[in-house]
Scaffold this motif. Structure first.
Motif, PDB file in Angstrom:
ATOM      1  N   GLY A 463      76.353  67.439  50.689  1.00  0.00           N
ATOM      2  CA  GLY A 463      76.341  68.103  48.517  1.00  0.00           C
ATOM      3  C   GLY A 463      74.635  68.919  49.140  1.00  0.00           C
ATOM      4  N   LYS A 464      74.100  69.428  47.516  1.00  0.00           N
ATOM      5  CA  LYS A 464      73.371  70.061  47.290  1.00  0.00           C
ATOM      6  C   LYS A 464      71.386  69.024  47.307  1.00  0.00           C
ATOM      7  N   LEU A 465      70.750  70.313  47.601  1.00  0.00           N
ATOM      8  CA  LEU A 465      69.394  68.597  47.399  1.00  0.00           C
ATOM      9  C   LEU A 465      68.852  69.098  46.334  1.00  0.00           C
ATOM     10  N   ASP A 466      69.197  68.996  44.906  1.00  0.00           N
ATOM     11  CA  ASP A 466      69.206  70.031  43.601  1.00  0.00           C
ATOM     12  C   ASP A 466      68.463  68.579  42.981  1.00  0.00           C
ATOM     13  N   ASN A 467      67.471  67.269  43.771  1.00  0.00           N
ATOM     14  CA  ASN A 467      66.496  66.008  42.640  1.00  0.00           C
ATOM     15  C   ASN A 467      64.972  66.766  43.847  1.00  0.00           C
ATOM     16  N   PRO A 468      63.943  67.676  42.500  1.00  0.00           N
ATOM     17  CA  PRO A 468      63.193  68.135  43.850  1.00  0.00           C
ATOM     18  C   PRO A 468      61.974  66.660  43.817  1.00  0.00           C
ATOM     19  N   GLU A 469      62.526  65.059  43.428  1.00  0.00           N
ATOM     20  CA  GLU A 469      61.732  64.325  44.934  1.00  0.00           C
ATOM     21  C   GLU A 469      62.227  64.025  45.449  1.00  0.00           C
ATOM     22  N   ASN A 470      63.637  64.574  46.019  1.00  0.00           N
ATOM     23  CA  ASN A 470      64.118  64.575  47.903  1.00  0.00           C
ATOM     24  C   ASN A 470      63.379  66.193  48.235  1.00  0.00           C
ATOM     25  N   ALA A 471      62.727  67.027  47.676  1.00  0.00           N
ATOM     26  CA  ALA A 471      62.645  68.122  48.642  1.00  0.00           C
ATOM     27  C   ALA A 471      61.416  67.352  49.008  1.00  0.00           C
ATOM     28  N   LYS A 472      60.963  66.865  48.470  1.00  0.00           N
ATOM     29  CA  LYS A 472      59.070  66.404  49.297  1.00  0.00           C
ATOM     30  C   LYS A 472      59.371  65.016  50.272  1.00  0.00           C
ATOM     31  N   LEU A 473      60.547  64.337  50.321  1.00  0.00           N
ATOM     32  CA  LEU A 473      60.672  63.673  51.233  1.00  0.00           C
ATOM     33  C   LEU A 473      60.372  64.067  52.642  1.00  0.00           C
ATOM     34  N   GLU A 474      59.740  62.831  53.441  1.00  0.00           N
ATOM     35  CA  GLU A 474      59.472  63.383  54.604  1.00  0.00           C
ATOM     36  C   GLU A 474      59.844  62.540  55.729  1.00  0.00           C
ATOM     37  N   ASP A 475      60.701  62.931  57.115  1.00  0.00           N
ATOM     38  CA  ASP A 475      61.484  62.281  58.031  1.00  0.00           C
ATOM     39  C   ASP A 475      60.786  61.369  58.508  1.00  0.00           C
ATOM     40  N   LEU A 476      61.955  60.612  59.405  1.00  0.00           N
ATOM     41  CA  LEU A 476      61.413  59.461  59.779  1.00  0.00           C
ATOM     42  C   LEU A 476      59.337  59.739  61.061  1.00  0.00           C
ATOM     43  N   ASP A 477      58.939  59.117  60.682  1.00  0.00           N
ATOM     44  CA  ASP A 477      57.538  59.035  61.496  1.00  0.00           C
ATOM     45  C   ASP A 477      57.722  57.694  63.239  1.00  0.00           C
ATOM     46  N   LEU A 478      57.399  57.845  64.458  1.00  0.00           N
ATOM     47  CA  LEU A 478      57.767  57.344  64.926  1.00  0.00           C
ATOM     48  C   LEU A 478      57.462  55.611  64.929  1.00  0.00           C
ATOM     49  N   ARG A 479      57.058  54.680  64.524  1.00  0.00           N
ATOM     50  CA  ARG A 479      57.337  53.816  64.128  1.00  0.00           C
ATOM     51  C   ARG A 479      59.026  53.022  63.866  1.00  0.00           C
ATOM     52  N   GLU A 480      59.129  54.327  62.883  1.00  0.00           N
ATOM     53  CA  GLU A 480      60.368  53.978  62.217  1.00  0.00           C
ATOM     54  C   GLU A 480      61.592  54.024  62.864  1.00  0.00           C
ATOM     55  N   VAL A 481      61.076  55.184  63.499  1.00  0.00           N
ATOM     56  CA  VAL A 481      62.489  55.460  64.516  1.00  0.00           C
ATOM     57  C   VAL A 481      62.667  54.357  65.290  1.00  0.00           C
ATOM     58  N   ALA A 482      61.481  53.861  65.923  1.00  0.00           N
ATOM     59  CA  ALA A 482      61.550  52.742  66.852  1.00  0.00           C
ATOM     60  C   ALA A 482      62.290  51.897  66.537  1.00  0.00           C
ATOM     61  N   THR A 483      62.159  51.556  65.165  1.00  0.00           N
ATOM     62  CA  THR A 483      62.888  50.193  64.971  1.00  0.00           C
ATOM     63  C   THR A 483      63.737  50.762  64.540  1.00  0.00           C
ATOM     64  N   LEU A 484      64.876  51.441  64.449  1.00  0.00           N
ATOM     65  CA  LEU A 484      66.478  52.331  64.641  1.00  0.00           C
ATOM     66  C   LEU A 484      66.547  52.195  66.017  1.00  0.00           C
ATOM     67  N   VAL A 485      66.475  53.144  66.733  1.00  0.00           N
ATOM     68  CA  VAL A 485      66.429  53.359  67.821  1.00  0.00           C
ATOM     69  C   VAL A 485      66.967  51.713  69.324  1.00  0.00           C
ATOM     70  N   PRO A 486      66.746  50.763  69.368  1.00  0.00           N
ATOM     71  CA  PRO A 486      67.510  49.820  70.203  1.00  0.00           C
ATOM     72  C   PRO A 486      68.269  49.041  69.053  1.00  0.00           C
ATOM     73  N   ILE A 487      68.444  49.512  67.965  1.00  0.00           N
ATOM     74  CA  ILE A 487      69.665  48.670  67.462  1.00  0.00           C
ATOM     75  C   ILE A 487      70.341  49.221  67.834  1.00  0.00           C
ATOM     76  N   VAL A 488      70.920  51.112  67.170  1.00  0.00           N
ATOM     77  CA  VAL A 488      71.712  52.245  68.008  1.00  0.00           C
ATOM     78  C   VAL A 488      72.093  51.578  69.426  1.00  0.00           C
TER      79      VAL A 488
END
Length: 541
Positions: A463-488
């Motif tokens: 859908g549309k990225l129409d909430n200005p709060e969401n437009a400022k979000l940063e993608d996952l950093d290395l530590r956060e990726v490391a918590t999900l990739v082993p599970i995947v």
């Protein structure tokens, strides 16, 4: 060295987190970074210590392995007796794996009382591991109760706005079930010497070997009461419908790591209790209450999915999905055949991985936006493509897409449910239903599960990225990726090559099926037809 490890591995894995928690007491509470890194390294070391058990376990050998036994309280027949079979091995590995992931995921989420938080996380780890390795009922009950305390404080101190309500509700529900379970344990303890003429004991293996095959009228009647005592304790922990009401509150108010552990490990203790104790130790009572168990399982599957569909809170949706998914596990367990029980145990692992990852995903977005309302999100895939990709894989795993772990578990459970060798009356009605009825109800749960998970993904990621709060979000950093990739990675491993897991479960499940089958000359207490053995030969899934 290897021989020493095999003799002491279970003690090392179980008590390393406890000694790690004691070591954190020596650190300055102001050195938060050191405390976080120390706790993470302890959890990682514990996981690495447990991994060799997977390769050293002899899948072709029956009984328990890596046993360790010492006399503890001889006056009442208590031993420090631990050991694992294939079922408890997989749950032990799941616990150490998710324990490390949970602690790693807490680095950015916990900023207050950091020292106390990681101490409670490590103590909780020891309590959970002890439940899965205990072969003495006294020891089992100590670990079962010990894990309640750290989880209570994790929810009550680091939880959300209604944390005290959720923590007290969780504690009281579980304590009620524990007390009734204790009555069942004591009944076994006092009845055992009447049969053997020997000494009192809390040895679980002796209860299974001696009381399981026993068919005296007194014991058959007593089994029903003990089964009900165990049922309340285990059903609350699963949680089965209608004992589930504590779960959404606990999940919503718990910190992210607490939700991961709660969904990934603590709920499995209820299903584990049924598999380890109720089925092999109380086979006649299990068959007697089987229509009720199957009925409650399918109600939980459909009810959990329907309630999840109408949730506005992202985390509460995932919480109610657990009610539905654990209903699948219970349906497999109470199919009472090789395929069903194997699928039920494997789905415990699958649920721990996929739902644990879903709670991590909710926690990651909550740390950025401090809201879990689904209506606040939309179009996140444009701003957070790595996050959206990992979320998509975990979501597809949860709904059972082929090539991912959820499909293997659901397929095997459905196979087991479809081949239930009994015809039962629905409780309260005179209508007899064939085995396909349970499979059809389970399939409806799968369809509803796909509906609410796909709808959740569509509303938040597209859908549309129409909430200005969401437009400022940063993608996952290395530590956060490391918590999900082993599970995947584990989701793909089980989905693409499940053979090692089926091999590990084959022998212990076959032993349970052999114990649970009914003699050909008897008829079910529910009035059904004389069945084929519950362990009738079935193609390997």
């Amino acid at each position: 060295m290897l021989d020493w490890y095999t003799r002491n591995a279970l003690n090392l894995v179980t008590f390393l987190p406890l000694f790690g928690a004691l070591s954190l007491l020596l650190l300055d509470k102001e050195k938060k970074g050191l405390i976080m890194r120390t706790a993470t390294w302890i959890a990682l070391a514990d996981f690495l210590l447990s991994v060799p058990l997977f390769f050293l376990y002899d899948a072709g050998r029956g009984g328990f392995q890596f046993e360790f036994r010492r006399c503890w309280i001889p006056s009442i027949g208590v031993d420090f007796y631990v050991g694992i079979d294939g079922i408890s091995l997989l749950l032990l590995l799941l616990t150490t794996f998710l324990g490390f992931i949970s602690i790693l995921s807490s680095w950015a989420a916990i900023s207050e009382r950091v020292k106390e938080y990681y101490i409670f996380m490590l103590v909780l780890q020891t309590g959970m591991l002890g439940v899965f390795i205990s072969l003495d009922f006294f020891l089992f009950y100590i670990f079962w109760e010990a894990m309640l305390v750290p989880m209570y404080f994790l929810i009550g101190i680091w939880g959300g706005p209604r944390k005290l309500y959720a923590a007290i509700k969780f504690f009281l529900y579980t304590l009620l079930g524990s007390v009734l379970m204790l009555l069942g344990i004591l009944a076994l303890y006092f009845y055992y010497p009447k049969v053997t003429g020997g000494a009192y004991t809390f040895d679980i293996t002796e209860f299974i070997k001696v009381l399981g095959p026993l068919t005296t009228p007194e014991w058959l009647q007593m089994q029903n009461w003990i089964f009900l005592a165990f049922f309340v304790g285990f059903a609350i922990k699963v949680p089965m419908f209608p004992f589930h009401t504590w779960l959404p509150d606990a999940h919503v108010e718990a910190p992210t790591a607490g939700s991961v552990i709660l969904a990934g490990v603590l709920l499995k203790m209820g299903t584990y209790g049924f598999v380890r104790f109720s089925l092999p130790m109380l086979p006649a009572a299990t068959r007697h209450f089987l229509p009720w168990m199957l009925t409650l399982s399918v109600i939980g599957i459909i009810y959990g999915a329907l309630v999840a569909m109408v949730q506005k809170d992202w985390k509460k949706l995932v919480a109610y999905s657990s009610v539905s998914h654990l209903g699948f596990c219970m349906l497999g367990v109470f199919a009472l055949n090789q395929a069903g029980i194997t699928g039920g145990v494997l789905q415990m692992i699958n649920h721990g991985l996929s739902t644990g990852a879903l709670f991590l995903i909710v926690g990651l977005i909550y740390e950025r936006r401090h809201t879990r309302m689904i209506s606040e999100f939309g179009g996140l895939s444009k701003q957070m493509p790595i996050y959206a990709t990992l979320f998509m894989i975990v979501m597809l795993s949860s709904i059972g897409l082929p090539a991912l772990n959820g499909f293997i578990g659901e397929f095997t459970i459905l196979y087991g449910a479809f081949t239930i060798p009994f015809r039962f009356a629905i409780p309260g009605l005179s209508l007899h239903v064939p085995a396909i009825f349970w499979s059809c109800c389970a399939v409806l749960g799968i369809v509803l599960g796909a509906a609410y998970m796909l709808w959740l993904y569509q509303r938040t990621m597209f859908g549309k990225l129409d909430n200005p709060e969401n437009a400022k979000l940063e993608d996952l950093d290395l530590r956060e990726v490391a918590t999900l990739v082993p599970i995947v990675a584990c989701c793909f491993w089980i989905g693409l090559y499940p053979k090692p897991f089926f091999d590990i479960l084959s022998k212990p499940v076959a032993d349970i099926v052999e114990r649970i089958q009914e003699p050909q000359t008897t008829r079910l207490a529910t009035g059904g037809e004389s069945p084929a053995p519950a362990g009738a030969e079935s193609p390997r899934p």
